[in-house]
Every structure is written in C-alpha cells, then in structure tokens.
Design a protein around this motif. Structure first.
Motif, PDB file in Angstrom:
ATOM      1  N   MET A  87       0.814  -1.184   0.000  1.00 40.71           N
ATOM      2  CA  MET A  87       0.000   0.000   0.000  1.00 40.71           C
ATOM      3  C   MET A  87       0.869   1.265   0.000  1.00 40.71           C
ATOM      4  SD  MET A  87      -3.047   0.783   2.585  1.00 40.71           S
ATOM      5  CE  MET A  87      -4.258   1.972   2.218  1.00 40.71           C
ATOM      6  N   PHE A  88       1.962   1.249   0.758  1.00 38.15           N
ATOM      7  CA  PHE A  88       2.898   2.379   0.817  1.00 38.15           C
ATOM      8  C   PHE A  88       4.278   1.880   0.419  1.00 38.15           C
ATOM      9  CE2 PHE A  88      -0.351   3.328   4.040  1.00 38.15           C
ATOM     10  CZ  PHE A  88      -0.814   4.536   3.565  1.00 38.15           C
ATOM     11  N   PRO A  89       4.521   1.695  -0.884  1.00 36.25           N
ATOM     12  CA  PRO A  89       5.793   1.085  -1.309  1.00 36.25           C
ATOM     13  C   PRO A  89       7.012   1.884  -0.873  1.00 36.25           C
ATOM     14  CG  PRO A  89       4.585   1.941  -3.202  1.00 36.25           C
ATOM     15  CD  PRO A  89       3.677   2.051  -2.013  1.00 36.25           C
ATOM     16  N   HIS A  90       6.923   3.222  -0.860  1.00 33.33           N
ATOM     17  CA  HIS A  90       8.084   4.020  -0.457  1.00 33.33           C
ATOM     18  C   HIS A  90       8.406   3.793   1.014  1.00 33.33           C
ATOM     19  CE1 HIS A  90       8.345   6.002  -4.269  1.00 33.33           C
ATOM     20  NE2 HIS A  90       7.079   6.332  -4.209  1.00 33.33           N
ATOM     21  N   ARG A  91       7.382   3.705   1.827  1.00 34.75           N
ATOM     22  CA  ARG A  91       7.566   3.457   3.254  1.00 34.75           C
ATOM     23  C   ARG A  91       8.174   2.076   3.474  1.00 34.75           C
ATOM     24  NH1 ARG A  91       4.947   6.638   7.424  1.00 34.75           N
ATOM     25  NH2 ARG A  91       3.719   7.849   6.008  1.00 34.75           N
ATOM     26  N   GLU A  92       7.694   1.105   2.737  1.00 34.75           N
ATOM     27  CA  GLU A  92       8.212  -0.263   2.872  1.00 34.75           C
ATOM     28  C   GLU A  92       9.668  -0.353   2.415  1.00 34.75           C
ATOM     29  OE1 GLU A  92       5.462  -2.690   0.726  1.00 34.75           O
ATOM     30  OE2 GLU A  92       3.823  -2.256   2.120  1.00 34.75           O
ATOM     31  N   ASP A  93      10.007   0.309   1.308  1.00 30.29           N
ATOM     32  CA  ASP A  93      11.396   0.313   0.827  1.00 30.29           C
ATOM     33  C   ASP A  93      12.320   0.967   1.850  1.00 30.29           C
ATOM     34  OD1 ASP A  93      10.620  -0.908  -1.502  1.00 30.29           O
ATOM     35  OD2 ASP A  93      10.683   0.916  -2.722  1.00 30.29           O
ATOM     36  N   PHE A  94      11.887   2.096   2.391  1.00 27.19           N
ATOM     37  CA  PHE A  94      12.684   2.806   3.381  1.00 27.19           C
ATOM     38  C   PHE A  94      12.889   1.935   4.619  1.00 27.19           C
ATOM     39  CE2 PHE A  94      13.266   5.796   6.898  1.00 27.19           C
ATOM     40  CZ  PHE A  94      14.287   6.586   6.405  1.00 27.19           C
ATOM     41  N   ALA A  95      11.809   1.354   5.129  1.00 20.87           N
ATOM     42  CA  ALA A  95      11.891   0.516   6.326  1.00 20.87           C
ATOM     43  C   ALA A  95      12.765  -0.711   6.085  1.00 20.87           C
ATOM     44  CB  ALA A  95      10.490   0.092   6.771  1.00 20.87           C
ATOM     45  N   ARG A  96      12.636  -1.327   4.929  1.00 23.00           N
ATOM     46  CA  ARG A  96      13.428  -2.515   4.611  1.00 23.00           C
ATOM     47  C   ARG A  96      14.918  -2.172   4.541  1.00 23.00           C
ATOM     48  NH1 ARG A  96      11.236  -3.693  -0.003  1.00 23.00           N
ATOM     49  NH2 ARG A  96       9.537  -4.851   0.946  1.00 23.00           N
ATOM     50  N   THR A  97      15.255  -1.043   3.917  1.00 23.41           N
ATOM     51  CA  THR A  97      16.659  -0.645   3.791  1.00 23.41           C
ATOM     52  C   THR A  97      17.244  -0.290   5.152  1.00 23.41           C
ATOM     53  OG1 THR A  97      16.196   0.159   1.568  1.00 23.41           O
ATOM     54  CG2 THR A  97      18.259   0.866   2.574  1.00 23.41           C
ATOM     55  N   VAL A  98      16.485   0.419   5.970  1.00 24.36           N
ATOM     56  CA  VAL A  98      16.956   0.746   7.324  1.00 24.36           C
ATOM     57  C   VAL A  98      17.164  -0.537   8.127  1.00 24.36           C
ATOM     58  CG1 VAL A  98      16.304   1.839   9.514  1.00 24.36           C
ATOM     59  CG2 VAL A  98      15.980   3.067   7.363  1.00 24.36           C
ATOM     60  N   LEU A  99      16.256  -1.492   7.999  1.00 20.91           N
ATOM     61  CA  LEU A  99      16.408  -2.768   8.695  1.00 20.91           C
ATOM     62  C   LEU A  99      17.680  -3.492   8.245  1.00 20.91           C
ATOM     63  CD1 LEU A  99      15.324  -4.936  10.619  1.00 20.91           C
ATOM     64  CD2 LEU A  99      14.026  -5.864   8.704  1.00 20.91           C
ATOM     65  N   LEU A 100      17.948  -3.487   6.955  1.00 21.92           N
ATOM     66  CA  LEU A 100      19.168  -4.122   6.453  1.00 21.92           C
ATOM     67  C   LEU A 100      20.423  -3.431   6.992  1.00 21.92           C
ATOM     68  CD1 LEU A 100      18.126  -4.817   2.760  1.00 21.92           C
ATOM     69  CD2 LEU A 100      18.632  -6.528   4.516  1.00 21.92           C
ATOM     70  N   LEU A 101      20.386  -2.104   7.086  1.00 20.36           N
ATOM     71  CA  LEU A 101      21.522  -1.383   7.660  1.00 20.36           C
ATOM     72  C   LEU A 101      21.712  -1.731   9.133  1.00 20.36           C
ATOM     73  CD1 LEU A 101      21.117   2.100   5.979  1.00 20.36           C
ATOM     74  CD2 LEU A 101      23.159   0.667   5.889  1.00 20.36           C
ATOM     75  N   LEU A 102      20.620  -1.840   9.864  1.00 16.51           N
ATOM     76  CA  LEU A 102      20.710  -2.233  11.278  1.00 16.51           C
ATOM     77  C   LEU A 102      21.273  -3.644  11.420  1.00 16.51           C
ATOM     78  CD1 LEU A 102      17.347  -0.776  12.598  1.00 16.51           C
ATOM     79  CD2 LEU A 102      19.641   0.021  13.163  1.00 16.51           C
ATOM     80  N   GLN A 103      20.810  -4.550  10.579  1.00 14.71           N
ATOM     81  CA  GLN A 103      21.311  -5.917  10.634  1.00 14.71           C
ATOM     82  C   GLN A 103      22.788  -5.978  10.251  1.00 14.71           C
ATOM     83  OE1 GLN A 103      18.438  -7.798   8.054  1.00 14.71           O
ATOM     84  NE2 GLN A 103      17.227  -8.512   9.802  1.00 14.71           N
ATOM     85  N   LEU A 104      23.206  -5.167   9.300  1.00 11.60           N
ATOM     86  CA  LEU A 104      24.616  -5.119   8.925  1.00 11.60           C
ATOM     87  C   LEU A 104      25.446  -4.581  10.089  1.00 11.60           C
ATOM     88  CD1 LEU A 104      26.692  -5.568   6.644  1.00 11.60           C
ATOM     89  CD2 LEU A 104      26.345  -3.157   6.037  1.00 11.60           C
ATOM     90  N   GLY A 105      24.939  -3.577  10.785  1.00 11.14           N
ATOM     91  CA  GLY A 105      25.634  -3.054  11.958  1.00 11.14           C
ATOM     92  C   GLY A 105      25.779  -4.104  13.038  1.00 11.14           C
ATOM     93  N   HIS A 106      24.745  -4.883  13.228  1.00 10.28           N
ATOM     94  CA  HIS A 106      24.804  -5.966  14.210  1.00 10.28           C
ATOM     95  C   HIS A 106      25.831  -7.015  13.780  1.00 10.28           C
ATOM     96  CE1 HIS A 106      23.843  -8.918  17.135  1.00 10.28           C
ATOM     97  NE2 HIS A 106      23.050  -9.644  16.377  1.00 10.28           N
ATOM     98  N   TYR A 107      25.800  -7.382  12.513  1.00 11.55           N
ATOM     99  CA  TYR A 107      26.743  -8.363  11.980  1.00 11.55           C
ATOM    100  C   TYR A 107      28.183  -7.871  12.133  1.00 11.55           C
ATOM    101  CZ  TYR A 107      29.480 -10.950   8.543  1.00 11.55           C
ATOM    102  OH  TYR A 107      30.460 -11.678   7.925  1.00 11.55           O
ATOM    103  N   ALA A 108      28.400  -6.571  11.941  1.00  7.28           N
ATOM    104  CA  ALA A 108      29.747  -5.999  12.023  1.00  7.28           C
ATOM    105  C   ALA A 108      30.372  -6.196  13.396  1.00  7.28           C
ATOM    106  CB  ALA A 108      29.705  -4.514  11.677  1.00  7.28           C
ATOM    107  N   HIS A 109      29.545  -6.385  14.409  1.00  5.15           N
ATOM    108  CA  HIS A 109      30.053  -6.562  15.768  1.00  5.15           C
ATOM    109  C   HIS A 109      30.130  -8.029  16.191  1.00  5.15           C
ATOM    110  CE1 HIS A 109      29.029  -2.282  15.847  1.00  5.15           C
ATOM    111  NE2 HIS A 109      30.060  -2.207  16.659  1.00  5.15           N
ATOM    112  N   THR A 110      29.948  -8.933  15.249  1.00  5.17           N
ATOM    113  CA  THR A 110      30.064 -10.350  15.576  1.00  5.17           C
ATOM    114  C   THR A 110      31.512 -10.807  15.383  1.00  5.17           C
ATOM    115  OG1 THR A 110      29.499 -11.058  13.335  1.00  5.17           O
ATOM    116  CG2 THR A 110      27.679 -10.875  14.915  1.00  5.17           C
ATOM    117  N   VAL A 111      31.841 -11.903  16.026  1.00  3.34           N
ATOM    118  CA  VAL A 111      33.184 -12.465  15.892  1.00  3.34           C
ATOM    119  C   VAL A 111      33.368 -12.954  14.452  1.00  3.34           C
ATOM    120  CG1 VAL A 111      34.728 -14.281  16.719  1.00  3.34           C
ATOM    121  CG2 VAL A 111      33.175 -13.148  18.311  1.00  3.34           C
ATOM    122  N   ASP A 112      34.501 -12.695  13.884  1.00  6.94           N
ATOM    123  CA  ASP A 112      34.849 -13.124  12.521  1.00  6.94           C
ATOM    124  C   ASP A 112      33.965 -12.520  11.433  1.00  6.94           C
ATOM    125  OD1 ASP A 112      36.910 -14.722  13.522  1.00  6.94           O
ATOM    126  OD2 ASP A 112      35.609 -16.466  13.731  1.00  6.94           O
TER     127      ASP A 112
END
Length: 68
Positions: free
Chosen positions: A1-26
């Motif tokens: 229904m709100f594709p721009h909102r969904e794209d924005f939220a999905r990209t922010v979520l991916l950035l957050l997950q990448l930040g979390h991954y960056a702090h994992t061992v190896d």
C-alpha cells in the motif's frame, strides 16, 4: 500500500542488521565495507510524515573545523 515506506523501512532494517553483523566475531570486513555504503546510498527519500514540516537536515550547528 505504501511502497516508499516499505522500501525505506526494509533498507533501514538491512543497515541495522549489517551493523549488528559488524560486531560479531569473525565478521567479514570486506563485505561490510562494500555493502554498508551501497545500502546507505540506496536509501530512498524518507516517507512523508517522517520528519516535521520544514525540517532541514542541513540546518544545524557547524561541525568543528567548518566555516560558520
């Protein structure tokens, strides 16, 4: 229904997950360095209503070393 909102939220979520991954061992630093900027650059315009009316992200205090 709100594709721009969904794209924005999905990209922010991916950035957050990448930040979390960056702090994992190896964590693969080459992957993080390649994907992080790509994700950030792919952020669509923020959805309407996310920031208050008249908000200007460039209107703030000068950073140290910047001209006033």
């Amino acid at each position: 229904m709100f594709p721009h909102r969904e794209d924005f939220a999905r990209t922010v979520l991916l950035l957050l997950q990448l930040g979390h991954y960056a702090h994992t061992v190896d964590a693969d630093q080459s992957f993080i360095e390649a994907i992080g900027p790509s994700l950030a650059a792919s952020l669509p315009e923020p959805p309407p209503g996310l920031f208050p009316p008249g908000y200007d992200p460039n209107d703030g205090p000068a950073y140290p070393g910047e001209d006033s």
